[in-house]
Design an enzyme around this catalytic site. Sequence first.
Site, PDB file in Angstrom:
ATOM      1  N   ASN A  69       7.606   3.897  16.510  1.00 59.68           N
ATOM      2  CA  ASN A  69       8.134   5.257  16.409  1.00 59.68           C
ATOM      3  C   ASN A  69       7.440   6.267  17.326  1.00 59.68           C
ATOM      4  OD1 ASN A  69       5.869   4.932  14.742  1.00 59.68           O
ATOM      5  ND2 ASN A  69       6.540   6.476  13.280  1.00 59.68           N
TER       6      ASN A  69
ATOM      7  N   GLY B 154       0.785  -3.343   6.164  1.00 58.78           N
ATOM      8  CA  GLY B 154      -0.616  -2.966   6.074  1.00 58.78           C
ATOM      9  C   GLY B 154      -1.357  -3.780   5.027  1.00 58.78           C
TER      10      GLY B 154
ATOM     11  N   GLU C 277      -3.310   3.054   9.064  1.00 59.94           N
ATOM     12  CA  GLU C 277      -2.535   4.295   8.941  1.00 59.94           C
ATOM     13  C   GLU C 277      -1.124   3.864   8.584  1.00 59.94           C
ATOM     14  OE1 GLU C 277      -0.218   7.015   8.907  1.00 59.94           O
ATOM     15  OE2 GLU C 277      -0.076   6.730  11.072  1.00 59.94           O
TER      16      GLU C 277
ATOM     17  N   CYS D 228       5.798   8.892   9.807  1.00 65.02           N
ATOM     18  CA  CYS D 228       5.037   8.770   8.568  1.00 65.02           C
ATOM     19  C   CYS D 228       4.691  10.134   7.980  1.00 65.02           C
ATOM     20  CB  CYS D 228       3.773   7.967   8.802  1.00 65.02           C
ATOM     21  SG  CYS D 228       2.697   8.649  10.081  1.00 65.02           S
TER      22      CYS D 228
ATOM     23  N   GLY E 260       1.513   1.204  10.736  1.00 68.53           N
ATOM     24  CA  GLY E 260       2.823   0.641  10.419  1.00 68.53           C
ATOM     25  C   GLY E 260       3.142   0.851   8.955  1.00 68.53           C
ATOM     26  N   SER E 261       3.998   0.017   8.432  1.00 69.62           N
ATOM     27  CA  SER E 261       4.437   0.166   7.052  1.00 69.62           C
ATOM     28  C   SER E 261       3.334  -0.241   6.078  1.00 69.62           C
ATOM     29  CB  SER E 261       5.675  -0.695   6.789  1.00 69.62           C
ATOM     30  OG  SER E 261       5.331  -2.074   6.775  1.00 69.62           O
ATOM     31  N   THR E 262       3.410   0.281   4.870  1.00 68.48           N
ATOM     32  CA  THR E 262       2.439  -0.067   3.839  1.00 68.48           C
ATOM     33  C   THR E 262       2.523  -1.545   3.499  1.00 68.48           C
ATOM     34  OG1 THR E 262       2.373   2.166   2.932  1.00 68.48           O
ATOM     35  CG2 THR E 262       1.742   0.380   1.456  1.00 68.48           C
TER      36      THR E 262
ATOM     37  N   GLU F 211      -8.270   8.695  11.862  1.00 74.66           N
ATOM     38  CA  GLU F 211      -8.199   8.718  13.311  1.00 74.66           C
ATOM     39  C   GLU F 211      -8.389  10.154  13.783  1.00 74.66           C
ATOM     40  OE1 GLU F 211      -4.414   6.863  14.148  1.00 74.66           O
ATOM     41  OE2 GLU F 211      -5.286   4.860  13.976  1.00 74.66           O
TER      42      GLU F 211
END
Length: 502
Positions: free
Chosen positions: A166, A247, A264, A298, A242-244, A473
């Site tokens: 994204n 993750g 993240e 996100c 990325g996605s949970t 970050e």
Amino acid sequence: MTVLVRPQALADFKPREFQMLIDGRWTNGAEGRIIERRSPAHGTVVSRYQAATGADVERAIQAARHAFDKGAWPRMKGAERSNILLKAADMIAARAEELAFLDSIESGKPISQARAELAGAVDIWRYAAALGRDLHGESYNTLGEGTLGVVLREAIGVISIITPWNFPFLIVSQKLPFALAAGCTTVVKPSELTSGSTLVLGEILMEAGVPSGVVNIVVGTGAEAGTPMTEHPDVDMVSFTGSTTIGKLTMANAARTLKKVSLELGGKNPQIIFPDANLDEFVDAAVFGAYFNAGECCNAGSRLIVHNSIAEEVVSRIAELSKKVRVGDPLDPGTQVGAIITPEHLAKIDNYVRNAAGDGADIVHGGAPLDLGLGQFMAPTILSGVKRDMAVAREEVFGPVLSVLTFDTIENAVDIANSIDYGLSAGVWSRDMDTCLQVGRGVRAGTVWMNTFMDGASELPFGGYRQSGLGRELGRHAVEDYTETKTLNIHMGPRTAWWMPR
């Protein structure tokens, strides 16, 4: 009706061919397989990548391992690394239009937005370069006359960096320069949907003077390339965005060798609006927060939590402004909402909206995919009458869909905001700073904006609570995340013997 900007065919467009970067050389994959990327807005093949296998990832990891264990990069002065990163930042700025174009045609994001992201990325590279010169440890001369303590901060080693589709260039820029500033070596895997700008970054870094093996870039699916990057024993840390769901899998893989992990992940971010807020500014921020990057963000302000006394007016005004939003061709500088990344993702967004309507939510604006002749697009959508237990209010839709909930008291608003699994960001709107601070301290999120939304700066840490991730970050401590601390306990003078003769 939302303003539509119909995509123009990319006439005579020649797809760009890319190789992988391993140990300072551009190379084909071990099996010679190709990944083709079609523009989500134009339907045309725009990029072809070499598809990495486990063998390619192994070569990349070994190159990074050798560069860390034996190479010059971790042993350079901080100033030397900083100067190379500053040179890279200048070269990114010089090629910004090329990079923005790649991000736009591969991801579907508006070109004007991609250009702004490139400007932000340049600032991040320069900021990381400055931090690289300031990385330091500590000393303790308060431990008695015979002891001096020195705490060193050393580069952690080989970093696997995995980035999403994204924000292709911006997110790699939130990770890679900080890892390099610390003296680490890296293997980078961008999304196989949007790898172009990251591969161009590889060209830039080599030309800027980053030694061979310090930055390796492979392209492939999560199963074939990402998984070995998270499991390999020669990798010391994984930085993933990325996605949970993925993750959690990344964390489980890394746990097998107890790697450090920075994650993240997803968000379902609330904007809380009180009756005394500046409604003109809020309405603009609400539309921006919901539809920026087509909601594929996100940080999207996908939950509007509005005080009951102003709910009808707020929803009406947001709907009116939504009619003016320009949706369509990402290469048109006036476009505000571009294409959805894949047909499958568009169907997922549409399904969330349909299910919400079936559960009793009202579609105030939009509510369906748009047929613009080319590509896949979703109408900016507003759902009112949403209940906190609906999937659309709890799960990350990752599309231009705004869910409206209502509240009566500050406590009620904070409770709704905290009632989900995520905690990435939030916004609160009130002229009363006491109200803003009360909400800001009560909401469990990594960032809380007050009377603004989705502002950012390289100096400010970014990351989430709970299932929105681990670590931060950006900010002045970002370089430290890619280090280990080592204690040197120095004894001076004669030592008291443990064994004493009788």
